[in-house]
Write an enzyme that holds these catalytic residues in place. Structure first.
Site, PDB file in Angstrom:
ATOM      1  CB  CYS A   1     -32.153  50.721   9.308  1.00 52.56           C
ATOM      2  SG  CYS A   1     -31.826  49.281  10.462  1.00 52.56           S
TER       3      CYS A   1
ATOM      4  CG  HIS B   1     -32.734  46.148   6.655  1.00 55.18           C
ATOM      5  ND1 HIS B   1     -31.521  45.204   6.606  1.00 55.18           N
ATOM      6  CD2 HIS B   1     -32.624  46.932   7.935  1.00 55.18           C
ATOM      7  CE1 HIS B   1     -30.908  45.576   7.610  1.00 55.18           C
ATOM      8  NE2 HIS B   1     -31.424  46.367   8.538  1.00 55.18           N
TER       9      HIS B   1
END
Length: 341
Positions: A130, A243
């Site tokens: 990711c 994130h």
């Protein structure tokens, strides 16, 4: 009438598996049938798709006969076992675990960056980490213009990257601390609430963690340029979704801040939010639930002649996992690379 496909979602009861079902529905993926699969423990449970409740079936060795595309988010060990069996049955696998990412016969793909690598797939395509996905989406257009030499990245990664138990642990710890109670750390080695852990995945002999080396090695494979040097520090932070990354890029050619903004504003899958005078910059709370990767705080590195700093944020469950997986499947269809038995 366009061709329709039988699609298996493996690991359908997990956070990423459920998001895959949501993305398939939202993007009107051409599926004649969706078969949710999971371990024996989760078999029989229900998931929603297109207004219906689907019953999750146990993933077995013979589960993939007649399946055209399998989207895997079941973990590395199940993927190692089941993905080759699925491919052997004539099903194209897009796997979200780390099991196949560095396999030389499995393309590692971010559709905005290297869709051409799908052309040489042999049945198993890997979805990158990711934190790597959101970074290379922003790096690639800059690399095409000015050639990136070196990347220094520090990540600030949400607990959802660890799964449902980590989300629950953060919720529980915050509640207990606010009520003056001691916390228990089961998922992480230390308290995550109101804390930052400079430790994601296991430590390796070189002092880096496995997560950090994923970013190093995956970036080179995806971008197809072994001359790019990457140094990463990965940190777990008390954020639920999204994130964030602080990225320093050194290029061969000089690139101004305005040129960089223009390049990124035109890049697929990127939204530039860079208005510091208005206190507008990418934040995890704004990226959650969104498809794009958001870039801001673009500025020159005054210590290096050809270097820029930027801040990159994306939803780790969506673009960092489920969406990218579905986009790969869409590209397979567009390029006529789905092997239907």
């Amino acid at each position: 009438m366009s061709k329709m496909y039988r699609v298996a979602v493996c690991g359908a009861t997990g956070a990423v598996g459920r998001e895959m079902l949501k993305v398939l529905e939202q993007r009107d993926f051409p599926c004649s049938e969706v078969i949710p699969m999971a371990s024996a423990r989760s078999a029989g449970s229900k998931v929603e798709f297109r207004g219906e409740e689907l019953t999750v079936v146990e993933m077995k060795d013979d589960s993939f006969a007649g399946i055209d595309i399998a989207l895997f988010s079941a973990g590395g060990s199940p993927s190692k076992h089941f993905a080759p069996l699925a491919a052997k049955a004539g099903c194209v696998v897009v796997d979200n675990s780390s099991a196949w990412r560095m396999d030389p016969e499995s393309p590692l793909v971010v559709p905005e960056v290297n869709p051409h690598d799908l052309d040489w797939h042999k049945g198993i395509i890997a979805n990158p980490n990711c934190s790597t996905i959101q970074m290379v989406v922003a790096l690639q257009p800059i690399h095409e213009k000015a050639r990136i030499k070196r990347v220094i990245v520090s990540t600030y990664q949400a607990v959802s990257g660890t799964g449902h138990k980590a989300i629950a642990e953060l919720e529980n710890q915050v509640a207990r601390l606010m009520n003056g109670q001691p916390v228990v750390a089961d998922v992480y080695p230390h308290q995550i609430a109101f804390n930052c852990l400079p430790h994601i995945d296991v430590f390796l002999e070189n002092g880096y963690t496995k997560e950090e080396m994923k970013m190093v090695n995956e970036t080179v494979k995806i971008m197809g340029d072994e001359t790019i040097k990457v140094s990463a520090t990965c940190v777990r932070v008390p954020v639920f979704y999204g994130h964030s990354e602080s990225v320093n890029i050194e290029t061969e050619e000089k690139l101004s801040v305005e040129e960089c903004r223009t390049i990124l504003a035109a890049a697929p899958g990127v939204t530039v939010v860079d208005y510091p005078e208005k206190l507008a910059y990418p934040m995890a709370i704004d990226a959650a639930g969104e498809d794009d990767t958001f870039v801001g705080r673009i500025r020159e590195d005054e210590t290096c002649e050809n270097a820029l700093n930027m801040w990159i944020v994306s939803d780790n469950i969506r673009k960092g996992a489920a969406l990218n997986t579905v986009q790969i499947a869409e590209n397979l269809i567009e390029r006529d690379l789905v092997r239907v038995p």
